[in-house]
Design a protein around this motif. Structure first.
Motif, PDB file in Angstrom:
ATOM      1  N   THR A   1      12.135   7.778 -12.187  1.00 58.28           N
ATOM      2  CA  THR A   1      11.592   7.886 -13.549  1.00 58.28           C
ATOM      3  C   THR A   1      10.122   7.485 -13.643  1.00 58.28           C
ATOM      4  O   THR A   1       9.588   7.370 -14.752  1.00 58.28           O
ATOM      5  CB  THR A   1      12.402   6.994 -14.511  1.00 58.28           C
ATOM      6  OG1 THR A   1      12.247   5.631 -14.124  1.00 58.28           O
ATOM      7  CG2 THR A   1      13.878   7.373 -14.500  1.00 58.28           C
ATOM      8  N   ASN A   2       9.493   7.234 -12.503  1.00 59.27           N
ATOM      9  CA  ASN A   2       8.086   6.811 -12.490  1.00 59.27           C
ATOM     10  C   ASN A   2       7.892   5.459 -13.183  1.00 59.27           C
ATOM     11  O   ASN A   2       6.795   5.163 -13.669  1.00 59.27           O
ATOM     12  CB  ASN A   2       7.193   7.863 -13.162  1.00 59.27           C
ATOM     13  CG  ASN A   2       5.752   7.770 -12.685  1.00 59.27           C
ATOM     14  OD1 ASN A   2       5.496   7.388 -11.536  1.00 59.27           O
ATOM     15  ND2 ASN A   2       4.803   8.094 -13.548  1.00 59.27           N
ATOM     16  N   ALA A   3       8.948   4.670 -13.223  1.00 63.01           N
ATOM     17  CA  ALA A   3       8.838   3.348 -13.831  1.00 63.01           C
ATOM     18  C   ALA A   3       8.052   2.398 -12.949  1.00 63.01           C
ATOM     19  O   ALA A   3       7.489   1.417 -13.435  1.00 63.01           O
ATOM     20  CB  ALA A   3      10.230   2.770 -14.094  1.00 63.01           C
ATOM     21  N   LEU A   4       8.019   2.663 -11.657  1.00 63.24           N
ATOM     22  CA  LEU A   4       7.224   1.869 -10.736  1.00 63.24           C
ATOM     23  C   LEU A   4       5.996   2.663 -10.345  1.00 63.24           C
ATOM     24  O   LEU A   4       6.108   3.814  -9.907  1.00 63.24           O
ATOM     25  CB  LEU A   4       8.051   1.506  -9.504  1.00 63.24           C
ATOM     26  CG  LEU A   4       9.006   0.331  -9.724  1.00 63.24           C
ATOM     27  CD1 LEU A   4      10.176   0.378  -8.780  1.00 63.24           C
ATOM     28  CD2 LEU A   4       8.254  -0.979  -9.591  1.00 63.24           C
ATOM     29  N   GLN A   5       4.838   2.041 -10.511  1.00 64.92           N
ATOM     30  CA  GLN A   5       3.589   2.755 -10.286  1.00 64.92           C
ATOM     31  C   GLN A   5       2.613   1.907  -9.487  1.00 64.92           C
ATOM     32  O   GLN A   5       2.465   0.714  -9.747  1.00 64.92           O
ATOM     33  CB  GLN A   5       2.961   3.138 -11.637  1.00 64.92           C
ATOM     34  CG  GLN A   5       3.861   4.017 -12.489  1.00 64.92           C
ATOM     35  CD  GLN A   5       3.263   4.315 -13.862  1.00 64.92           C
ATOM     36  OE1 GLN A   5       2.114   3.976 -14.147  1.00 64.92           O
ATOM     37  NE2 GLN A   5       4.053   4.943 -14.719  1.00 64.92           N
ATOM     38  N   LYS A   6       1.980   2.529  -8.512  1.00 67.65           N
ATOM     39  CA  LYS A   6       0.903   1.888  -7.758  1.00 67.65           C
ATOM     40  C   LYS A   6      -0.398   2.179  -8.491  1.00 67.65           C
ATOM     41  O   LYS A   6      -0.865   3.318  -8.542  1.00 67.65           O
ATOM     42  CB  LYS A   6       0.853   2.446  -6.329  1.00 67.65           C
ATOM     43  CG  LYS A   6      -0.267   1.876  -5.456  1.00 67.65           C
ATOM     44  CD  LYS A   6      -0.004   0.475  -4.986  1.00 67.65           C
ATOM     45  CE  LYS A   6      -1.058   0.023  -3.970  1.00 67.65           C
ATOM     46  NZ  LYS A   6      -0.876  -1.399  -3.596  1.00 67.65           N
ATOM     47  N   LYS A   7      -0.990   1.152  -9.071  1.00 68.23           N
ATOM     48  CA  LYS A   7      -2.179   1.338  -9.875  1.00 68.23           C
ATOM     49  C   LYS A   7      -3.433   1.460  -8.998  1.00 68.23           C
ATOM     50  O   LYS A   7      -3.437   1.043  -7.845  1.00 68.23           O
ATOM     51  CB  LYS A   7      -2.329   0.166 -10.853  1.00 68.23           C
ATOM     52  CG  LYS A   7      -1.147   0.029 -11.810  1.00 68.23           C
ATOM     53  CD  LYS A   7      -1.199  -1.251 -12.604  1.00 68.23           C
ATOM     54  CE  LYS A   7      -2.394  -1.326 -13.536  1.00 68.23           C
ATOM     55  NZ  LYS A   7      -2.339  -2.545 -14.388  1.00 68.23           N
ATOM     56  N   ASP A   8      -4.480   1.998  -9.568  1.00 64.92           N
ATOM     57  CA  ASP A   8      -5.729   2.177  -8.817  1.00 64.92           C
ATOM     58  C   ASP A   8      -6.304   0.847  -8.331  1.00 64.92           C
ATOM     59  O   ASP A   8      -7.003   0.803  -7.323  1.00 64.92           O
ATOM     60  CB  ASP A   8      -6.766   2.888  -9.695  1.00 64.92           C
ATOM     61  CG  ASP A   8      -6.394   4.338  -9.964  1.00 64.92           C
ATOM     62  OD1 ASP A   8      -5.569   4.889  -9.214  1.00 64.92           O
ATOM     63  OD2 ASP A   8      -6.938   4.913 -10.933  1.00 64.92           O
ATOM     64  N   ASN A   9      -6.008  -0.249  -9.051  1.00 63.28           N
ATOM     65  CA  ASN A   9      -6.544  -1.547  -8.637  1.00 63.28           C
ATOM     66  C   ASN A   9      -5.663  -2.236  -7.585  1.00 63.28           C
ATOM     67  O   ASN A   9      -5.937  -3.359  -7.179  1.00 63.28           O
ATOM     68  CB  ASN A   9      -6.728  -2.471  -9.849  1.00 63.28           C
ATOM     69  CG  ASN A   9      -5.413  -2.767 -10.576  1.00 63.28           C
ATOM     70  OD1 ASN A   9      -4.333  -2.413 -10.097  1.00 63.28           O
ATOM     71  ND2 ASN A   9      -5.509  -3.412 -11.718  1.00 63.28           N
ATOM     72  N   GLY A  10      -4.570  -1.558  -7.181  1.00 68.66           N
ATOM     73  CA  GLY A  10      -3.741  -2.081  -6.098  1.00 68.66           C
ATOM     74  C   GLY A  10      -2.448  -2.742  -6.521  1.00 68.66           C
ATOM     75  O   GLY A  10      -1.559  -2.946  -5.695  1.00 68.66           O
TER      76      GLY A  10
ATOM     77  N   GLU B   1       0.837  -1.205   0.000  1.00 68.29           N
ATOM     78  CA  GLU B   1       0.000   0.000   0.000  1.00 68.29           C
ATOM     79  C   GLU B   1       0.871   1.253   0.000  1.00 68.29           C
ATOM     80  O   GLU B   1       0.581   2.221  -0.696  1.00 68.29           O
ATOM     81  CB  GLU B   1      -0.909  -0.017   1.238  1.00 68.29           C
ATOM     82  CG  GLU B   1      -1.917   1.113   1.273  1.00 68.29           C
ATOM     83  CD  GLU B   1      -2.915   1.033   0.124  1.00 68.29           C
ATOM     84  OE1 GLU B   1      -3.178  -0.078  -0.361  1.00 68.29           O
ATOM     85  OE2 GLU B   1      -3.416   2.097  -0.292  1.00 68.29           O
ATOM     86  N   ASN B   2       1.924   1.236   0.807  1.00 66.80           N
ATOM     87  CA  ASN B   2       2.862   2.364   0.853  1.00 66.80           C
ATOM     88  C   ASN B   2       4.197   1.906   0.263  1.00 66.80           C
ATOM     89  O   ASN B   2       5.203   1.851   0.965  1.00 66.80           O
ATOM     90  CB  ASN B   2       3.042   2.835   2.296  1.00 66.80           C
ATOM     91  CG  ASN B   2       1.737   3.323   2.905  1.00 66.80           C
ATOM     92  OD1 ASN B   2       0.984   4.066   2.274  1.00 66.80           O
ATOM     93  ND2 ASN B   2       1.446   2.912   4.126  1.00 66.80           N
ATOM     94  N   ALA B   3       4.177   1.561  -1.009  1.00 67.76           N
ATOM     95  CA  ALA B   3       5.335   0.930  -1.645  1.00 67.76           C
ATOM     96  C   ALA B   3       6.555   1.849  -1.691  1.00 67.76           C
ATOM     97  O   ALA B   3       6.536   2.871  -2.382  1.00 67.76           O
ATOM     98  CB  ALA B   3       4.958   0.495  -3.053  1.00 67.76           C
ATOM     99  N   PRO B   4       7.639   1.496  -0.970  1.00 70.03           N
ATOM    100  CA  PRO B   4       8.852   2.324  -0.988  1.00 70.03           C
ATOM    101  C   PRO B   4       9.481   2.401  -2.373  1.00 70.03           C
ATOM    102  O   PRO B   4      10.078   3.417  -2.735  1.00 70.03           O
ATOM    103  CB  PRO B   4       9.786   1.617  -0.002  1.00 70.03           C
ATOM    104  CG  PRO B   4       8.912   0.740   0.820  1.00 70.03           C
ATOM    105  CD  PRO B   4       7.777   0.350  -0.062  1.00 70.03           C
ATOM    106  N   CYS B   5       9.348   1.323  -3.145  1.00 69.56           N
ATOM    107  CA  CYS B   5       9.950   1.316  -4.481  1.00 69.56           C
ATOM    108  C   CYS B   5       9.345   2.394  -5.363  1.00 69.56           C
ATOM    109  O   CYS B   5      10.042   3.041  -6.151  1.00 69.56           O
ATOM    110  CB  CYS B   5       9.773  -0.056  -5.128  1.00 69.56           C
ATOM    111  SG  CYS B   5       8.041  -0.580  -5.333  1.00 69.56           S
ATOM    112  N   VAL B   6       8.041   2.612  -5.211  1.00 66.34           N
ATOM    113  CA  VAL B   6       7.352   3.641  -5.993  1.00 66.34           C
ATOM    114  C   VAL B   6       7.848   5.025  -5.567  1.00 66.34           C
ATOM    115  O   VAL B   6       8.064   5.912  -6.407  1.00 66.34           O
ATOM    116  CB  VAL B   6       5.826   3.528  -5.808  1.00 66.34           C
ATOM    117  CG1 VAL B   6       5.110   4.695  -6.473  1.00 66.34           C
ATOM    118  CG2 VAL B   6       5.319   2.198  -6.365  1.00 66.34           C
TER     119      VAL B   6
END
Length: 224
Positions: free
Chosen positions: A106-115, A96-101
């Protein structure tokens, strides 16, 4: 097979619900280090032999737990005792609080709306910031060093567990969870996973900080 029987079968597999809002979480009391999840992941996604998106971490290998705690690692830790040999499936938990994101420049890692936490391959420069930030060892960097990574990075494009999003889109569970012989990988909502762990008399193996990272505001569901 009736709808109820079908539901019961899925519960037995540790896959309680799929798709939007799903969470992946290990039941450390159930893992027997058989490697079935690793094989299932590789077979499903054609992961190269030297790479893997899920890893079984074994701690205190060969060490017996304190008397009365064999197979109850969480209880042992809660009482300040040695849990003995403990195996833990480690993969991307789509935090939920992904440190990688948070650290990806470069915004290559994204937390999507579906989780789901996804990697946008075209944006990854192989800087490995995510590897340093993730406390669960999820990011993997294959040996290839092509494209932008040859200029600004060193590890190739990042790869990790996808949560088998494509399978979940059609109502299937992640391959690792469906293959697991002991239902040690749980898939469902935060509440479903907390309920299942309580029913099994298992606990959350991770400390409070890790639980906040994985479940965010839902962490309180596990305080039972």
């Amino acid at each position: 097979m009736s709808a109820n029987e079908s539901t019961q079968e899925r519960l037995g597999q540790g896959v309680m619900s799929t798709g939007e809002g799903m969470r992946i979480f290990p039941d450390v009391e159930a893992c027997i280090d058989c490697g079935g999840c690793v094989v299932a992941c590789k077979r499903t996604w054609d992961v190269p032999v030297d790479d893997q998106r899920i890893d079984i971490t074994t701690m205190l290998e060969g060490v017996e737990g304190e008397s009365g705690f064999n197979g109850q690692q969480v209880s042992a830790i809660e009482e300040g005792m040695s849990p003995g040999e403990t195996s833990l499936p480690m993969q991307c938990y789509h935090c939920e609080n992904a440190p990688c994101v948070s650290v990806c420049p470069t915004n290559a890692l994204q937390k999507k709306d579906n989780g789901f936490v996804e990697v946008v391959d075209d944006l990854c420069i192989g800087c490995q910031y995510c590897l340093s930030a993730c406390p669960f060892g999820a990011p993997q960097f294959p040996e290839s060093n092509e494209g932008l990574t040859a200029v600004v990075g060193s590890g190739g494009t990042m790869d990790k567990c996808t949560g088998c999003e494509e399978r979940q889109d059609v109502g299937k569970g992640p391959a690792c969870a469906e293959e697991c012989a002991t239902d040690a990988i749980l898939v469902g909502s935060s509440g479903e996973i907390a309920d299942e762990l309580e029913k099994r008399d298992s606990g959350a193996f991770f400390n409070d900080t890790a639980m906040e990272i994985i479940f965010g505001d839902d962490t309180g569901m596990f305080d039972r």
